[in-house]
Each structure stands twice: as structure tokens, then as C-alpha cells.
Design an enzyme around this catalytic site. Structure first.
Site, PDB file in Angstrom:
ATOM      1  N   HIS A 196      38.488   7.159  20.051  1.00  0.00           N
ATOM      2  CA  HIS A 196      39.017   8.532  19.914  1.00  0.00           C
ATOM      3  C   HIS A 196      40.273   8.752  20.757  1.00  0.00           C
ATOM      4  O   HIS A 196      41.022   9.699  20.514  1.00  0.00           O
ATOM      5  CB  HIS A 196      37.972   9.561  20.394  1.00  0.00           C
ATOM      6  CG  HIS A 196      36.788   9.692  19.509  1.00  0.00           C
ATOM      7  ND1 HIS A 196      35.511   9.389  19.913  1.00  0.00           N
ATOM      8  CD2 HIS A 196      36.673  10.098  18.215  1.00  0.00           C
ATOM      9  CE1 HIS A 196      34.662   9.610  18.923  1.00  0.00           C
ATOM     10  NE2 HIS A 196      35.340  10.039  17.884  1.00  0.00           N
TER      11      HIS A 196
ATOM     12  N   LYS B 257      36.741  -5.855  16.187  1.00  0.00           N
ATOM     13  CA  LYS B 257      36.956  -4.410  16.187  1.00  0.00           C
ATOM     14  C   LYS B 257      37.231  -3.898  17.597  1.00  0.00           C
ATOM     15  O   LYS B 257      36.537  -4.242  18.543  1.00  0.00           O
ATOM     16  CB  LYS B 257      35.715  -3.719  15.605  1.00  0.00           C
ATOM     17  CG  LYS B 257      35.986  -2.263  15.283  1.00  0.00           C
ATOM     18  CD  LYS B 257      34.925  -1.656  14.411  1.00  0.00           C
ATOM     19  CE  LYS B 257      35.265  -0.197  14.135  1.00  0.00           C
ATOM     20  NZ  LYS B 257      34.270   0.495  13.364  1.00  0.00           N
TER      21      LYS B 257
ATOM     22  N   GLN C 146      38.935  19.091   4.525  1.00  0.00           N
ATOM     23  CA  GLN C 146      39.932  18.766   5.550  1.00  0.00           C
ATOM     24  C   GLN C 146      41.286  19.383   5.208  1.00  0.00           C
ATOM     25  O   GLN C 146      41.998  19.874   6.080  1.00  0.00           O
ATOM     26  CB  GLN C 146      40.067  17.250   5.722  1.00  0.00           C
ATOM     27  CG  GLN C 146      40.969  16.905   6.912  1.00  0.00           C
ATOM     28  CD  GLN C 146      40.974  15.432   7.254  1.00  0.00           C
ATOM     29  OE1 GLN C 146      40.002  14.726   7.052  1.00  0.00           O
ATOM     30  NE2 GLN C 146      42.091  14.955   7.781  1.00  0.00           N
TER      31      GLN C 146
ATOM     32  N   THR D  67      29.961  14.059  15.913  1.00  0.00           N
ATOM     33  CA  THR D  67      28.615  13.583  15.606  1.00  0.00           C
ATOM     34  C   THR D  67      27.919  12.983  16.823  1.00  0.00           C
ATOM     35  O   THR D  67      26.744  12.631  16.754  1.00  0.00           O
ATOM     36  CB  THR D  67      28.611  12.556  14.454  1.00  0.00           C
ATOM     37  OG1 THR D  67      29.661  11.615  14.686  1.00  0.00           O
ATOM     38  CG2 THR D  67      28.836  13.229  13.120  1.00  0.00           C
TER      39      THR D  67
ATOM     40  N   HIS E 100      34.287   8.075  22.312  1.00  0.00           N
ATOM     41  CA  HIS E 100      34.393   6.680  22.723  1.00  0.00           C
ATOM     42  C   HIS E 100      35.875   6.333  22.746  1.00  0.00           C
ATOM     43  O   HIS E 100      36.724   7.154  22.365  1.00  0.00           O
ATOM     44  CB  HIS E 100      33.567   5.749  21.819  1.00  0.00           C
ATOM     45  CG  HIS E 100      33.867   5.872  20.357  1.00  0.00           C
ATOM     46  ND1 HIS E 100      35.033   5.395  19.798  1.00  0.00           N
ATOM     47  CD2 HIS E 100      33.166   6.425  19.343  1.00  0.00           C
ATOM     48  CE1 HIS E 100      35.033   5.639  18.501  1.00  0.00           C
ATOM     49  NE2 HIS E 100      33.906   6.280  18.191  1.00  0.00           N
TER      50      HIS E 100
ATOM     51  N   ARG F 168      26.909   9.448   6.258  1.00  0.00           N
ATOM     52  CA  ARG F 168      26.404   9.575   7.626  1.00  0.00           C
ATOM     53  C   ARG F 168      25.294  10.612   7.695  1.00  0.00           C
ATOM     54  O   ARG F 168      25.077  11.365   6.765  1.00  0.00           O
ATOM     55  CB  ARG F 168      27.546  10.004   8.551  1.00  0.00           C
ATOM     56  CG  ARG F 168      28.024  11.406   8.244  1.00  0.00           C
ATOM     57  CD  ARG F 168      29.098  11.836   9.188  1.00  0.00           C
ATOM     58  NE  ARG F 168      30.161  10.857   9.175  1.00  0.00           N
ATOM     59  CZ  ARG F 168      31.345  11.057   9.725  1.00  0.00           C
ATOM     60  NH1 ARG F 168      31.602  12.188  10.308  1.00  0.00           N
ATOM     61  NH2 ARG F 168      32.270  10.146   9.702  1.00  0.00           N
TER      62      ARG F 168
ATOM     63  N   ASP G 118      44.231   5.649   8.345  1.00  0.00           N
ATOM     64  CA  ASP G 118      43.251   5.821   7.267  1.00  0.00           C
ATOM     65  C   ASP G 118      43.082   7.287   6.868  1.00  0.00           C
ATOM     66  O   ASP G 118      42.413   7.596   5.883  1.00  0.00           O
ATOM     67  CB  ASP G 118      41.886   5.224   7.669  1.00  0.00           C
ATOM     68  CG  ASP G 118      41.298   5.883   8.917  1.00  0.00           C
ATOM     69  OD1 ASP G 118      42.054   6.540   9.680  1.00  0.00           O
ATOM     70  OD2 ASP G 118      40.085   5.742   9.152  1.00  0.00           O
TER      71      ASP G 118
ATOM     72  N   LYS H  36      34.562  -1.986  20.766  1.00  0.00           N
ATOM     73  CA  LYS H  36      33.127  -2.322  20.671  1.00  0.00           C
ATOM     74  C   LYS H  36      32.861  -3.613  21.439  1.00  0.00           C
ATOM     75  O   LYS H  36      33.699  -4.500  21.486  1.00  0.00           O
ATOM     76  CB  LYS H  36      32.720  -2.528  19.209  1.00  0.00           C
ATOM     77  CG  LYS H  36      32.485  -1.226  18.461  1.00  0.00           C
ATOM     78  CD  LYS H  36      31.641  -1.480  17.237  1.00  0.00           C
ATOM     79  CE  LYS H  36      31.491  -0.285  16.340  1.00  0.00           C
ATOM     80  NZ  LYS H  36      30.838   0.856  16.903  1.00  0.00           N
ATOM     81  N   THR H  37      31.685  -3.698  22.045  1.00  0.00           N
ATOM     82  CA  THR H  37      31.243  -4.925  22.693  1.00  0.00           C
ATOM     83  C   THR H  37      29.908  -5.299  22.053  1.00  0.00           C
ATOM     84  O   THR H  37      29.448  -4.612  21.150  1.00  0.00           O
ATOM     85  CB  THR H  37      31.030  -4.705  24.203  1.00  0.00           C
ATOM     86  OG1 THR H  37      29.993  -3.728  24.372  1.00  0.00           O
ATOM     87  CG2 THR H  37      32.300  -4.189  24.879  1.00  0.00           C
TER      88      THR H  37
END
Length: 433
Positions: free
Chosen positions: A48, A234, A178, A40, A45, A86, A199, A237-238
Site C-alpha cells: 500500500h 512478488k 469506482q 479489508t 502492508h 473476496r 492495474d 511478501k515473505t
């Protein structure tokens, strides 16, 4: 001697769940495994990278890694771990993202290996696009019961009273799509293993169930723990968002700084997951780190390894230079040698002001430049500027200003910037237009 894949993941803390029989399958023959990545965005990032590193270790153990880009599933949306649907993508965007992601994954996996275990990239849009709705529910949907699908955690969570959003039929059927991917790769590529985050267990086992029911075949699942930081925030992330692999989205300097600033509590976990260094080398680094934590031995080792792998040695050198500009005793030459993107990345967030070249040329001395011309951003008054220059606390472009009445003879950084500094830590970036 090639690595034992499962043992490798175990000492790295990268196994959460594993189906019985995986080790036996891998010992029997060179096997194929896949990890799904959502296309997407046109960049990965760092979240992944966990799945990509699983595939890297898999390839290093002599097996064949397959990266599955979820072009079709990206058009639907995976309910796992999400509270909302999404945005759906068009094909042109998907193809652009696919090309961009492959270029990044090539820094980790070998797509041109000499043996049979070259990495391969596939896109499930290629086999899903020709399915009609009736064809899919007739050929695939009838093999999996609604009771089975409802029992999955990802579905239960979205249908529970906690979720005000509910769940669309589209997302409910995600696990069938999937699962069908796994069946397709089992048939076409003899792929017997799917890996992913913990997950994804429910979605992966739908695939193994489909393979068992429709092809009387045996397939396997391995999942890794979801990364959590020691402080509970998390991972990846920043304040400004994701840490991307694309240098236009996250500069190499910021990428390097992210790893350099990771907490000591997280580093033993991070270096095992994201580094290719072996057990002995990591344990030696940990020992060195524990003896002198302030030297940040683990952080530096991982930051350097990943910056070179994701970007380049040149990008790392630039990031190191940029770091020394902020935190070390760097020179004007070093400041001149970093590129504009790095310069702006380093000084993002410092006070900035824009002045005209004509006004700069007319300014008589550095005191006027540091006060009036820069509109009080650097110094609110000439008197304060003179006082600090006299005390030796002012630098321009990393050169100390010794005389408050010195003429303004400055070489511009990148042809348009001047860096003023007062004291050790207060920087100001002046743009000359």
C-alpha cells in the site's frame, strides 16, 4: 521552492501512465488528488505504501491529498489482478479498519497542515450506502455502455478462457462504483486527479469518462508501475506472508530486517519509491553502496528511515539491538534490554524447549542444564556438552560458559527465558515455566 510533482515522480521511476494535461492542471492551481485503499484488513502492508508515497510527494508539492477508503467497494471486491472474489465485510469491521488505517497513514501525510492542503480521509461507504439499486442503474449506469466496460483488461482477463472462475455481475459493476467515487469527489471536493497502480488504469479512466459525460468536466489519471522484484517474486511478501505496518502483525525487528535483506538489484528502485530522501542524497548513497556493497549502505538507509517513520526511533533502536544479538558481539545487558516481543521475533524458528522452574532450581550444574534438563535439544549428551564448553564454544545469555561444573546461576530474560548458544550461529531458546 516547492517540488514539481510530476518531475519528482519521474526521476523516482513512479510513473507508468499519465493522461495529457496533468502537468498543466497542477501548474494552474493547488489541486486535489486521491488514491483508493481497500480496507479489508485493519493494517496497511508495504504494498500500500506506493500509493501513500505518491500522495506524500503530492502534498510536499503543495497539493491536497485525499485517501479514499473503499468501504463500499470493499464490500464488493475489485476484479483487477485477482482470480477470485473476496470476502465481503460488515460495517462494524469496516469502521474498525478505517480508524486503524488512518492512524498508520498519519505517519506519512499531514492531516493538520496549516494551508489548504491538509490531507483528508474519506470512505465511499458514506455516499454509496444510501443509493438504491434502481437509483444507481438509473442515475449512473446508463451513462457507461457495456461495450466500454467489456473492453477493460481486468474484465477481459476474468472472462477469458484462462479464467475458470468467470466473473459475477457484482464484480463486473465494480468499475461503475469506482468511477462514481471519482465523480463524487470531483463534485464535492473539486478533485481532478486519481492515482493508483497501473492495474487500476481501466477503473480510473471509467471515472474520467463519467465526469466528462455527466458533468462535462475534465479529470485526470496518473498510475505508477506495479513493483516487481528483480528475481520475479512478488514484492512485499515473505514465506510467512505480507509485511504489515501493524507491529502486532509484523514486529518492528522483522520489518527492519525485510528492508535490510532486500537484494542489491532491487535497492535503487526501492529507495526511490519508499524514501523521502532527495535525488542527490540517494545518488550519493548509491555511489557509496557500489564501492562497498557488503556494507549494505542503501538497505540500512531505507530500513532505518522506514522503521522510524512507521514505528518509532525507539522501535528502530530495539531492532538494531536485536540485529546485533544475532549477528554481532552483543552483551548480556543488551539481551536483557530488548522486550519480549522482540526477543521472540528474533529467535522465532530456533529450537525451543520448555522446562519447569522447580527442575531448574534442582539442577546441579550447567552441563546437566544443557543436556538432560533441556531434553537433549541443546546437547544430546553430557559428554558433548563438556567437550564444547572446554573448547570455549558455549554461551548462556551471551556470557561464555567457562566451567562445565559451574552451578546454574542464571538471571532469566524477561523473567522466563534463557538463551543458549553453541558455536557462532546455533541458538536455543529455553522457556522456564
Amino acid at each position: 521552492m516547492q517540488k514539481n510533482f510530476i518531475e519528482e515522480l519521474q526521476w523516482r521511476g513512479m510513473i507508468h501512465d499519465m493522461m495529457p494535461g496533468v502537468e498543466k492542471q497542477l501548474a494552474k492551481e493547488m489541486s486535489s488528488a486521491y488514491v483508493g485503499i481497500d480496507p479489508t484488513a485493519d493494517s496497511l502492508h508495504i504494498g500500500h505504501l506506493v500509493g501513500v508515497m505518491m500522495l506524500k510527494h503530492f502534498q510536499d508539492a503543495g497539493h491536497k491529498p485525499i485517501v479514499l477508503l473503499g468501504g463500499a467497494t470493499g464490500m464488493i471486491g475489485d476484479p483487477s489482478g485477482k482470480s477470485q472474489e473476496r470476502n465481503l465485510l460488515d460495517e462494524e469491521t469496516l469502521r474498525h479498519n478505517e480508524a486503524s488505517l488512518k492512524a498508520q497513514i498519519e505517519n506519512f501525510l499531514d492531516f493538520d497542515a496549516k494551508g489548504d492542503n491538509s490531507a483528508e480521509l474519506v470512505n465511499n461507504y458514506d455516499w454509496m450506502k444510501d443509493f438504491s439499486f434502481l437509483g444507481f442503474i438509473r442515475d449512473v449506469g446508463k451513462h457507461i455502455t457495456v461495450n466500454y466496460m467489456m473492453a477493460k483488461d481486468s474484465v477481459k482477463k476474468r472472462l477469458s478462457s484462462e479464467s475458470s472462475e468467470g466473473m459475477s455481475f457484482t464484480e463486473f459493476t465494480y468499475q461503475l462504483v469506482q468511477g462514481y467515487d471519482f465523480l463524487h469527489l470531483f463534485r464535492e471536493k473539486n478533485c481532478k486527479l486519481q492515482m493508483g497502480g497501473s492495474d487500476q488504469w481501466g477503473n480510473i479512466t471509467t471515472g474520467t469518462e463519467m465526469i466528462r459525460k455527466m458533468d462535462q468536466g475534465e479529470a485526470f489519471a496518473v498510475t505508477c508501475p506495479l513493483i516487481k522484484k528483480a528475481d520475479g517474486s512478488k514484492f512485499g511478501k515473505t514465506e510467512t506472508g505480507n509485511i504489515w505496518l501493524d507491529p502486532k502483525k509484523t514486529s518492528p525487528y522483522k520489518f527492519y530486517q525485510f528492508w535490510l535483506n532486500a537484494s542489491d538489484e532491487d535497492m535503487s528502485n526501492f529507495i526511490r519509491i519508499f524514501s523521502t530522501k532527495g535525488k542527490e542524497e540517494i545518488e550519493a548513497l548509491e555511489k557509496e553502496h557500489n564501492e562497498a556493497p557488503h556494507l549494505r549502505v542503501l538497505q540500512k538507509a531505507l530500513a532505518e528511515e522506514l522503521t522510524v517513520r512507521v514505528h518509532s526511533q525507539e522501535a528502530l533502536d530495539m531492532a538494531l539491538k536485536a540485529s546485533s544479538i544475532l549477528f554481532g558481539k552483543s552483551t548480556t545487558e543488551e539481551l536483557q534490554s530488548i522486550d519480549e516481543d522482540t526477543l521472540l521475533s528474533v529467535f522465532e524458528g530456533v529450537p525451543q524447549v520448555t522446562i519447569s522452574k522447580a527442575d531448574l532450581d534442582k539442577t546441579e550444574n550447567v552441563t546437566d542444564f544443557l543436556s538432560e534438563l533441556t531434553q537433549g535439544v541443546v546437547f544430546p549428551s553430557k559428554g558433548e556438552a563438556r567437550k564444547m564448553i572446554k573448547g570455549g564454544g558455549v554461551s548462556i545469555n551471551k556470557e561464555k560458559v567457562l566451567d562445565a561444573n559451574a552451578p546454574v546461576e542464571l538471571s532469566l530474560l524477561q523473567g522466563k527465558y534463557i538463551l543458549a548458544q553453541k558455536g557462532k550461529k546455533n541458538y536455543f531458546l529455553v522457556t522456564v515455566s
